[in-house]
Structure formats: C-alpha cells, structure tokens
Design a protein around this motif. Structure first.
Motif, PDB file in Angstrom:
ATOM      1  N   PHE A  42       0.864  -1.190   0.000  1.00 11.81           N
ATOM      2  CA  PHE A  42       0.000   0.000   0.000  1.00 11.81           C
ATOM      3  C   PHE A  42       0.897   1.236   0.000  1.00 11.81           C
ATOM      4  N   MET A  83      -0.215   4.954  -4.332  1.00 15.37           N
ATOM      5  CA  MET A  83      -0.961   5.993  -5.051  1.00 15.37           C
ATOM      6  C   MET A  83      -0.288   7.357  -4.917  1.00 15.37           C
ATOM      7  N   ALA A  84       0.078   7.734  -3.684  1.00 16.26           N
ATOM      8  CA  ALA A  84       0.745   9.034  -3.472  1.00 16.26           C
ATOM      9  C   ALA A  84       2.049   9.076  -4.255  1.00 16.26           C
ATOM     10  N   ARG A  96      -1.827  11.288   0.686  1.00 16.47           N
ATOM     11  CA  ARG A  96      -2.370   9.933   0.877  1.00 16.47           C
ATOM     12  C   ARG A  96      -3.879   9.935   0.678  1.00 16.47           C
ATOM     13  N   ALA A 123      -6.024   7.615   1.652  1.00 18.89           N
ATOM     14  CA  ALA A 123      -6.782   6.914   2.702  1.00 18.89           C
ATOM     15  C   ALA A 123      -5.858   6.720   3.908  1.00 18.89           C
ATOM     16  N   VAL A 126      -4.359   4.061   6.943  1.00 20.88           N
ATOM     17  CA  VAL A 126      -4.074   2.627   7.095  1.00 20.88           C
ATOM     18  C   VAL A 126      -3.720   2.360   8.548  1.00 20.88           C
TER      19      VAL A 126
HETATM   20  P1  CMP Z   1      -1.775   6.129  -0.874  1.00 22.84           P
HETATM   21  O1  CMP Z   1      -2.842   7.025  -1.362  1.00 22.84           O
HETATM   22  O2  CMP Z   1      -0.372   6.504  -1.130  1.00 22.84           O
HETATM   23  O3  CMP Z   1      -1.967   5.909   0.708  1.00 22.84           O
HETATM   24  C1  CMP Z   1      -3.131   5.208   1.154  1.00 22.84           C
HETATM   25  C2  CMP Z   1      -3.130   3.856   0.484  1.00 22.84           C
HETATM   26  O4  CMP Z   1      -4.256   3.054   0.741  1.00 22.84           O
HETATM   27  C3  CMP Z   1      -3.184   4.039  -1.046  1.00 22.84           C
HETATM   28  O5  CMP Z   1      -1.996   4.655  -1.473  1.00 22.84           O
HETATM   29  C4  CMP Z   1      -3.441   2.634  -1.480  1.00 22.84           C
HETATM   30  O6  CMP Z   1      -2.289   1.842  -1.378  1.00 22.84           O
HETATM   31  C5  CMP Z   1      -4.433   2.207  -0.400  1.00 22.84           C
HETATM   32  N1  CMP Z   1      -5.822   2.396  -0.880  1.00 22.84           N
HETATM   33  C6  CMP Z   1      -6.483   3.564  -1.080  1.00 22.84           C
HETATM   34  N2  CMP Z   1      -7.742   3.322  -1.518  1.00 22.84           N
HETATM   35  C7  CMP Z   1      -7.883   1.989  -1.598  1.00 22.84           C
HETATM   36  C8  CMP Z   1      -8.951   1.128  -1.970  1.00 22.84           C
HETATM   37  N3  CMP Z   1     -10.150   1.589  -2.376  1.00 22.84           N
HETATM   38  N4  CMP Z   1      -8.739  -0.203  -1.931  1.00 22.84           N
HETATM   39  C9  CMP Z   1      -7.546  -0.702  -1.527  1.00 22.84           C
HETATM   40  N5  CMP Z   1      -6.493   0.052  -1.145  1.00 22.84           N
HETATM   41  C10 CMP Z   1      -6.650   1.389  -1.190  1.00 22.84           C
END
Ligand code: CMP
Length: 224
Positions: free
Chosen positions: A85, A88-89, A96, A98, A100
């Motif tokens: 995980f 995305m960022a 980020r 979301a 975790v």
């Molecule tokens: P990032 O946005 O860097 O940090 C939060 C992480 O949560 C994101 O990267 C993904 O790796 C994970 N993530 C975000 N949304 C989802 C989702 N809908 N399903 C699974 N993993 C997610």
C-alpha cells in the motif's frame, strides 16, 4: 520500530510485485528499504499525509479506511502478507488517499518513494504490474459504488460475510474477530442496523457464534 537499511533479497523475492526481478535487481530494491514493525491498532498513515514511501506487508493484517469529521469510518479494504500500500501518493505525487491501521502486530518493508519512482521508469514490467493492480481496484470500487447505491444493507452484509468467510464443510467461517461496528464500517451502515440484521439471522438459525468465530450457513438467503 524501524530496522536497519537493506533487507535480505530472498524476502523481497517472495513478494508478488517483485517476483520477476533478478537477484541483482532485488539487491537494488533492498537498499531502498527498511523494516518497520508495529503493534495492533497503530495508525501507519493518515488520509492527507504527504510522504511517498511504499509499504510492503511481511506479516500482520491492516485495514485501509476513510473517516469523516465525526469519526464515522468506512473500511475500503484489508491487506495481509505480500500485499502493498502507499503506491498511489507515490505515483500521482499527491497526499495519501486513505488511512491505514494495523489490525494486529505487523511487520512491513518501507521503500523510499522518490528512489522507487525513479527505479520504476527503468522497469516497465513492475510499472505495468502496479497498473494492473490499480485497474483491479477500480473494478472493485465500481462494484462497491453499485452495491452502495443499488443494494440494501442486508445484501451488502451477506456479501461481506462471503468475502471474509472461509468455506468449511459447506458453511462460511469468519475467524477474525469482527464487532457489529466493524461489520457496519465495511458495509457503510450503522451499528444498530447491522445488529438488528445479525440478531434476526441468529434467530433464524443462519448464523451462530462459536469460540469467537462467526459461522454462517451456506443457505443464507440472498435477500431477507
Ligand atoms: P496512498 O494514497 O499513497 O496511501 C493510502 C493507500 O491506501 C493508497 O496509497 C493505497 O495503497 C491504499 N488504498 C487507497 N484506496 C484503496 C482502496 N479503495 N482499496 C484498496 N487500497 C486502497
């Protein structure tokens, strides 16, 4: 707790994202990584944070979730060993998306994002692997949007039971401890609504609790 830089490459080799890499290439990744361990309930990252590390899970289970200002949360996914995980960022250079949190004690390899992003430009196969995973996630999200907009709470709950449960002797067994609030956070409903449905299902003989496990009959009606 954070470990020394450099992770044995045989550990990275077992992670699906890196399985196509040679020993030498794994050494390069290993030099970008540190090991981090944490106890249950540790918040590892928060929505809106601005750092760009990629986390690969060695052991433990974690939840990815969103929370509103009142503390109400929705769980988007749970992740376990071999999953990653934080990509995305790193890919879109944005905060980020979301939060975790560790649901149990966890060990993770933390790969420095900037370096890894540069490395990705030399390894299109890994970049494609990441794109495939993002594509799968959009499909899952589409289904979640469809369920939230078009299906009732009971139907969403049955789906979650089937996703979380392991099929054993013609029934589904959920081994992880799930409170009614945890289930509500997964289906996007209130604890009260989930409690009402679960109580009815227990009365109807479709669900029973046994040694902290939830046993769900395979005959659970698709609609209630
Ligand atoms: P990032 O946005 O860097 O940090 C939060 C992480 O949560 C994101 O990267 C993904 O790796 C994970 N993530 C975000 N949304 C989802 C989702 N809908 N399903 C699974 N993993 C997610």
């Amino acid at each position: 707790m954070t470990g020394r830089p450099g992770i044995p490459s045989n550990i990275l080799k077992n992670i699906p994202l890196f399985s196509s890499l040679s020993e030498q290439e794994l050494d390069v990744i290993s030099q970008m990584a540190v090991r981090k361990t944490c106890p249950a309930d540790t918040l590892i990252m928060s929505e809106g944070d601005t750092d760009y590390a990629l986390y690969v899970i060695e052991s433990g289970r974690l939840k990815v979730f969103l929370m509103d200002e009142t503390g109400k949360e929705i769980v988007l996914d749970t992740k376990g060993p071999g999953d990653y995980f934080g990509e995305m960022a790193l890919l879109d250079d944005s905060p980020r998306s979301a939060s975790v949190m560790a649901l149990e004690g966890a060990s993770m390899l933390v790969i420095q994002g900037r370096e890894f992003r540069e490395y990705l430009s030399t390894r299109p196969d890994i970049a494609i692997n990441l794109l495939e995973a993002l594509s799968r996630r959009i499909r899952i999200l589409n289904e979640q949007v469809k369920d939230l907009a078009l299906k009732d709470v009971y139907t969403r709950l049955v789906k979650v039971f089937r996703q979380l449960g392991e099929k054993e002797q013609g029934r589904y067994v959920i081994h992880q401890k799930m409170t009614h609030q945890d289930l509500a956070n997964r289906v996007g409903s209130s604890r009260e609504m989930v409690s009402r449905i679960v109580t009815d299902l227990i009365k109807g003989g479709y669900i029973k609790k046994e040694n902290n496990r939830l046993i769900i009959s395979a005959n659970l009606p698709p609609r209630w």
